[in-house]
Design a protein around this motif. Structure first.
Motif, PDB file in Angstrom:
ATOM      1  N   THR A 197      46.858  57.234 -30.431  1.00 31.46           N
ATOM      2  CA  THR A 197      45.490  56.418 -30.017  1.00 31.46           C
ATOM      3  C   THR A 197      44.583  57.004 -28.967  1.00 31.46           C
ATOM      4  O   THR A 197      45.213  57.571 -28.062  1.00 31.46           O
ATOM      5  CB  THR A 197      45.648  54.788 -30.322  1.00 31.46           C
ATOM      6  OG1 THR A 197      46.287  54.546 -29.144  1.00 31.46           O
ATOM      7  CG2 THR A 197      46.398  54.236 -31.434  1.00 31.46           C
ATOM      8  N   ASP A 198      43.396  56.324 -28.969  1.00 26.24           N
ATOM      9  CA  ASP A 198      42.633  56.820 -27.842  1.00 26.24           C
ATOM     10  C   ASP A 198      41.909  55.390 -27.225  1.00 26.24           C
ATOM     11  O   ASP A 198      41.164  55.152 -27.998  1.00 26.24           O
ATOM     12  CB  ASP A 198      41.623  58.190 -28.115  1.00 26.24           C
ATOM     13  CG  ASP A 198      40.734  58.121 -27.118  1.00 26.24           C
ATOM     14  OD1 ASP A 198      41.095  57.852 -25.868  1.00 26.24           O
ATOM     15  OD2 ASP A 198      39.428  58.923 -27.207  1.00 26.24           O
ATOM     16  N   PRO A 199      42.297  55.265 -26.294  1.00 27.58           N
ATOM     17  CA  PRO A 199      43.309  55.414 -25.292  1.00 27.58           C
ATOM     18  C   PRO A 199      44.587  55.391 -25.647  1.00 27.58           C
ATOM     19  O   PRO A 199      44.841  54.253 -26.841  1.00 27.58           O
ATOM     20  CB  PRO A 199      42.907  54.670 -24.066  1.00 27.58           C
ATOM     21  CG  PRO A 199      42.380  53.536 -24.311  1.00 27.58           C
ATOM     22  CD  PRO A 199      41.697  53.734 -25.878  1.00 27.58           C
ATOM     23  N   GLU A 200      45.670  55.119 -25.098  1.00 24.72           N
ATOM     24  CA  GLU A 200      47.368  54.975 -25.267  1.00 24.72           C
ATOM     25  C   GLU A 200      47.636  54.122 -23.785  1.00 24.72           C
ATOM     26  O   GLU A 200      47.299  54.783 -22.809  1.00 24.72           O
ATOM     27  CB  GLU A 200      48.126  56.034 -25.469  1.00 24.72           C
ATOM     28  CG  GLU A 200      48.093  56.588 -26.915  1.00 24.72           C
ATOM     29  CD  GLU A 200      48.996  57.691 -27.312  1.00 24.72           C
ATOM     30  OE1 GLU A 200      49.923  57.886 -26.440  1.00 24.72           O
ATOM     31  OE2 GLU A 200      48.659  58.234 -28.032  1.00 24.72           O
ATOM     32  N   PRO A 201      48.153  53.328 -23.785  1.00 24.81           N
ATOM     33  CA  PRO A 201      48.394  52.342 -25.068  1.00 24.81           C
ATOM     34  C   PRO A 201      47.129  51.669 -25.534  1.00 24.81           C
ATOM     35  O   PRO A 201      46.156  51.608 -25.102  1.00 24.81           O
ATOM     36  CB  PRO A 201      49.313  51.183 -24.514  1.00 24.81           C
ATOM     37  CG  PRO A 201      49.786  51.490 -23.031  1.00 24.81           C
ATOM     38  CD  PRO A 201      48.643  52.542 -22.528  1.00 24.81           C
ATOM     39  N   LEU A 202      47.304  51.392 -26.886  1.00 22.26           N
ATOM     40  CA  LEU A 202      46.201  50.892 -27.794  1.00 22.26           C
ATOM     41  C   LEU A 202      45.695  49.790 -27.097  1.00 22.26           C
ATOM     42  O   LEU A 202      46.727  48.909 -26.934  1.00 22.26           O
ATOM     43  CB  LEU A 202      46.223  50.884 -29.219  1.00 22.26           C
ATOM     44  CG  LEU A 202      45.244  50.321 -29.922  1.00 22.26           C
ATOM     45  CD1 LEU A 202      44.014  51.353 -29.967  1.00 22.26           C
ATOM     46  CD2 LEU A 202      45.684  50.196 -31.476  1.00 22.26           C
ATOM     47  N   PRO A 203      44.615  49.406 -26.532  1.00 19.83           N
ATOM     48  CA  PRO A 203      44.238  47.992 -25.868  1.00 19.83           C
ATOM     49  C   PRO A 203      44.410  46.755 -26.889  1.00 19.83           C
ATOM     50  O   PRO A 203      44.111  46.986 -28.108  1.00 19.83           O
ATOM     51  CB  PRO A 203      42.619  48.141 -25.332  1.00 19.83           C
ATOM     52  CG  PRO A 203      42.508  49.668 -25.514  1.00 19.83           C
ATOM     53  CD  PRO A 203      43.291  50.320 -26.666  1.00 19.83           C
ATOM     54  N   ALA A 204      44.995  45.767 -26.072  1.00 17.65           N
ATOM     55  CA  ALA A 204      45.198  44.549 -27.136  1.00 17.65           C
ATOM     56  C   ALA A 204      44.190  43.929 -28.086  1.00 17.65           C
ATOM     57  O   ALA A 204      44.337  43.206 -29.042  1.00 17.65           O
ATOM     58  CB  ALA A 204      45.948  43.576 -26.140  1.00 17.65           C
ATOM     59  N   ASP A 205      42.703  44.319 -27.649  1.00 18.83           N
ATOM     60  CA  ASP A 205      41.880  43.789 -28.159  1.00 18.83           C
ATOM     61  C   ASP A 205      41.051  44.757 -29.202  1.00 18.83           C
ATOM     62  O   ASP A 205      40.214  44.739 -29.746  1.00 18.83           O
ATOM     63  CB  ASP A 205      40.436  43.371 -27.130  1.00 18.83           C
ATOM     64  CG  ASP A 205      40.152  44.473 -26.396  1.00 18.83           C
ATOM     65  OD1 ASP A 205      40.540  45.520 -26.380  1.00 18.83           O
ATOM     66  OD2 ASP A 205      39.085  44.276 -25.589  1.00 18.83           O
ATOM     67  N   SER A 206      41.890  45.938 -29.366  1.00 16.81           N
ATOM     68  CA  SER A 206      41.354  46.913 -30.401  1.00 16.81           C
ATOM     69  C   SER A 206      41.565  46.203 -31.875  1.00 16.81           C
ATOM     70  O   SER A 206      42.259  45.750 -32.232  1.00 16.81           O
ATOM     71  CB  SER A 206      42.240  48.227 -30.407  1.00 16.81           C
ATOM     72  OG  SER A 206      41.960  49.070 -31.622  1.00 16.81           O
ATOM     73  N   PRO A 207      40.280  46.435 -32.715  1.00 16.94           N
ATOM     74  CA  PRO A 207      40.397  45.754 -34.200  1.00 16.94           C
ATOM     75  C   PRO A 207      41.415  46.611 -35.012  1.00 16.94           C
ATOM     76  O   PRO A 207      41.877  45.961 -35.942  1.00 16.94           O
ATOM     77  CB  PRO A 207      38.950  46.084 -34.658  1.00 16.94           C
ATOM     78  CG  PRO A 207      38.224  46.944 -33.460  1.00 16.94           C
ATOM     79  CD  PRO A 207      38.933  46.947 -32.369  1.00 16.94           C
TER      80      PRO A 207
END
Ligand code: GLV
Length: 310
Positions: A251-261
């Motif tokens: 993913t971009d970014p990594e780690p995938l942020p916790a609030d990513s849909p």
């Protein structure tokens, strides 16, 4: 002479590497970048991602041995020294990525997510596949890993095609090359497997316009680098149904942020960049072999082409 190892969670534990290198090159000292070392003694650096300045002062550096298949992380250092750079080309890693990709394609083609939902409500009902058989799987990038993954899927009778930047002999697959052929390739890829290296040219390659070339239904499977795609465009394509699903190891970014849909989308599966971890047991032979080649003045194996960035 010293080998410097730069730790990274993606390339296997540092103690595994220390042991594997000690078994193969017992006479060459092995240091971790977190230990104290003399920069002038470093002749070989084993590294996946280079912090800017890592190589400064290494006047005796002979080669950089990437500890992964992809070398984009080395170019994070704008002052990457002009020494040979080799990468890992490991059949074990490619086989693991073939297994991961097979799982991802089957997840959608055999509707395992939907069956899981039915199981929760104790519902016994056969579902139609999302497209008529055989599934058409298109590979963006078809190098050492892509061709191993493609062969594995071909063995199930899936229809495999590949798109590459330039022409190469690729027996056994429908091959498209060059930008002019991209729309025709994309139009047939119900399952788009991204295995392109991340370079200046491929950054953001999978954008809204190109995702729009995919047929209906289309599933995106990315196990290359997150930055090869535009995250917002993937999210938008999933939200509007342009993409029927996505299986993402990167993913971009990594780690995938916790609030990513992406985390909570029903038709998305996420794994944390683990589809093909480097295994020091299987990768150390080629790294040690390259060190010996370099010391003898021979050409290294699996050299990257610096001007291409991979
Ligand atoms: C992992 O991402 C690798 O490039 O080996």
């Amino acid at each position: 002479m010293t080998i410097l190892f730069v730790s990274d969670p993606i390339v296997g534990g540092e103690e595994g590497w220390r042991k594997a290198m000690a078994e193969r090159l017992p006479d060459i000292p092995f240091k971790l970048s977190t230990e104290i070392y003399d920069k002038e003694e470093i002749e070989f650096v084993l590294c996946f991602r280079a912090q800017p300045g890592l190589f400064a002062g290494m006047r005796n550096l002979k080669a950089i041995l990437a500890t992964g298949a992809g070398v984009d992380g080395l170019f994070l250092d704008p002052d990457l020294p002009d020494v040979p750079i080799a990468r890992i080309v490991d059949p074990w890693m490619a086989d693991q990525m073939a297994a991961w990709t097979t799982y991802a394609v089957l997840h959608f083609f055999r509707r395992f997510g939907d069956y899981h939902k039915q199981q929760i409500s104790a519902e016994w009902r056969e579902l139609e596949p999302p497209q008529s058989a055989p599934p058409r799987v298109g590979f963006l990038g078809y190098g050492a890993i892509g061709s191993t993954v493609g062969k594995a899927l071909g063995n199930f009778g899936f229809e495999v095609s590949a798109w590459t930047r330039g022409y190469r002999e690729l027996p056994g697959v429908s091959h498209y090359h060059g930008m002019e052929a991209l729309p025709e390739f994309m139009a047939k890829a119900n399952f788009l497997v991204c295995l392109m290296p991340l370079t200046l040219e491929t950054k953001g390659f999978l954008n809204k316009e190109r995702l729009g070339l995919l047929p209906n239904p289309a599933y995106l499977i990315n196990l290359a680098r997150g930055q090869v795609a535009v995250t917002e465009d993937i999210i938008a394509a999933l939200q509007c149904g342009r993409l029927a699903g996505a299986f993402l190891d990167v993913t971009d970014p990594e780690p995938l942020p916790a609030d990513s849909p992406l985390w909570s989308m029903d038709n998305v599966r996420i794994t944390p960049h683990c589809s093909g971890p480097t295994n020091p047991e299987t990768a150390a032979d080629q790294v040690a072999g390259n060190i010996l080649r370099s010391l003898k003045g021979d050409r290294l194996e699996n050299l990257i082409r610096r001007e291409l960035g991979y």
